[in-house]
Design an enzyme around this catalytic site. Sequence first.
Site, short mmCIF file in Angstrom:
data_model
loop_
_atom_site.label_atom_id
_atom_site.label_comp_id
_atom_site.label_asym_id
_atom_site.label_seq_id
_atom_site.Cartn_x
_atom_site.Cartn_y
_atom_site.Cartn_z
N HIS A 1 6.36 46.84 -11.52
CA HIS A 1 7.67 47.70 -11.55
C HIS A 1 8.53 47.04 -10.53
O HIS A 1 10.45 47.03 -11.27
CB HIS A 1 7.62 48.69 -10.52
CG HIS A 1 6.25 50.06 -11.88
ND1 HIS A 1 5.19 50.59 -11.32
CD2 HIS A 1 6.10 50.56 -13.03
CE1 HIS A 1 3.85 50.86 -12.04
NE2 HIS A 1 4.89 51.12 -12.89
N GLN B 1 3.04 62.40 -22.78
CA GLN B 1 2.86 61.23 -23.24
C GLN B 1 1.41 61.51 -23.16
O GLN B 1 0.54 60.22 -23.23
CB GLN B 1 3.23 59.82 -23.24
CG GLN B 1 3.73 59.93 -21.51
CD GLN B 1 4.39 58.35 -20.99
OE1 GLN B 1 5.72 58.48 -21.06
NE2 GLN B 1 3.82 57.23 -20.84
N LYS C 1 2.49 44.08 -20.04
CA LYS C 1 1.19 44.43 -19.95
C LYS C 1 1.42 45.63 -21.32
O LYS C 1 0.28 45.46 -22.05
CB LYS C 1 1.16 45.42 -19.13
CG LYS C 1 -0.38 45.32 -18.83
CD LYS C 1 -0.70 46.40 -17.43
CE LYS C 1 0.05 47.56 -16.93
NZ LYS C 1 -1.46 48.23 -18.09
N ARG D 1 -2.66 52.30 -12.15
CA ARG D 1 -4.11 52.98 -12.47
C ARG D 1 -5.13 52.41 -11.80
O ARG D 1 -6.44 52.32 -11.41
CB ARG D 1 -4.52 53.09 -14.04
CG ARG D 1 -3.64 54.08 -14.74
CD ARG D 1 -4.64 54.66 -16.00
NE ARG D 1 -3.67 56.08 -16.83
CZ ARG D 1 -2.73 56.21 -17.84
NH1 ARG D 1 -2.19 54.58 -17.86
NH2 ARG D 1 -2.13 56.60 -17.56
O1 PAF Z 1 5.82 52.67 -19.09
C1 PAF Z 1 5.59 53.84 -19.20
O2 PAF Z 1 5.32 53.59 -17.44
C2 PAF Z 1 6.01 54.62 -19.23
O3 PAF Z 1 5.52 55.12 -20.65
C3 PAF Z 1 7.69 55.18 -19.62
C4 PAF Z 1 8.28 53.89 -20.63
C5 PAF Z 1 8.26 55.27 -18.09
C6 PAF Z 1 7.88 55.87 -20.30
O4 PAF Z 1 7.54 57.78 -19.55
#
Ligand code: PAF
Length: 284
Positions: A37, A61, A149, A187
């Site tokens: 990140h 999601q 990824k 994860r």
């Molecule tokens: O890749 C992620 O962490 C998520 O799918 C995102 C793009 C932040 C959307 O919630």
Amino acid sequence: MKMLQTIAEVRQQVRAWKQAGESVALVPTMGNLHEGHLRLVDEARGNSDRVVATVFVNPAQFGPGEDYESYPRTLDADRELLSARGTDLLFAPPVEEMYPRPNRAWVDVEELDRHLCGASRPGHFRGVCTVVSKLFLIVEPDSAFFGEKDYQQLAILRRMTEDLCFPVEIHGVATAREPDGLAMSSRNRYLTDSERSLAPELYRHLQLARQAIIDGERDYASLAREMEKGLKNLGFTPDYFSVVEAASLAPAGPEDRELLVAAAARLGATRLIDNIGVTIVRSP
Ligand code: PAF
């Protein structure tokens, strides 16, 4: 670094920057940040005057039985990491700010979501596209940064951005890996010690498949079956191992030149995903 939790405050801050002629980059995340990140933040930093990162575990999601409840939430640590890497603003809204009532408007990208992870996670990419659209409309960034990824996510978000005319430049950032090759992921911390030592085998199998293709293998279905079998023998439960055409994500054929080898597999309770690109150079 400022942290805000409401849409109204974020809009006000970003508008002030824009009025001053500054460009704004967005780095959307679900938090529990790792080096992968932070490299998105570095890229955004190098590309824009202002960097807005978001930390939001997006319920839309996650499917039933997935890890929404247990997804690691580490806002204090995330905040420190983002600040140290030069983020200007962290938007960390509560769920009610993003979804104040049952959501009735969704953003769906057809076809591209039928393959790979989309096949076994119905509704996942609809949730991703919807929340990223909301973030685009809230932050109104000039650019947005996503990791390679999650290649399918990146491909779908690029298509969504083009088809819906969002004035946002999408940047893909190379996968950050541990020294043994394992793709960094929030994860990974679910893995037990023995699973962690096995986990780099996923990437090794992707590399084996890539090499086989470079060496001339064109029966992609049987190559994928062989790799799946290898992973199963090691203790993985593969969800898929596929050789697809990199733009459409549909199963690759012998004439395709830009390929993606992608896999998802469970190790115990942890679902790992990874991918590797292959370009087939035509012989002269
Ligand atoms: O890749 C992620 O962490 C998520 O799918 C995102 C793009 C932040 C959307 O919630």
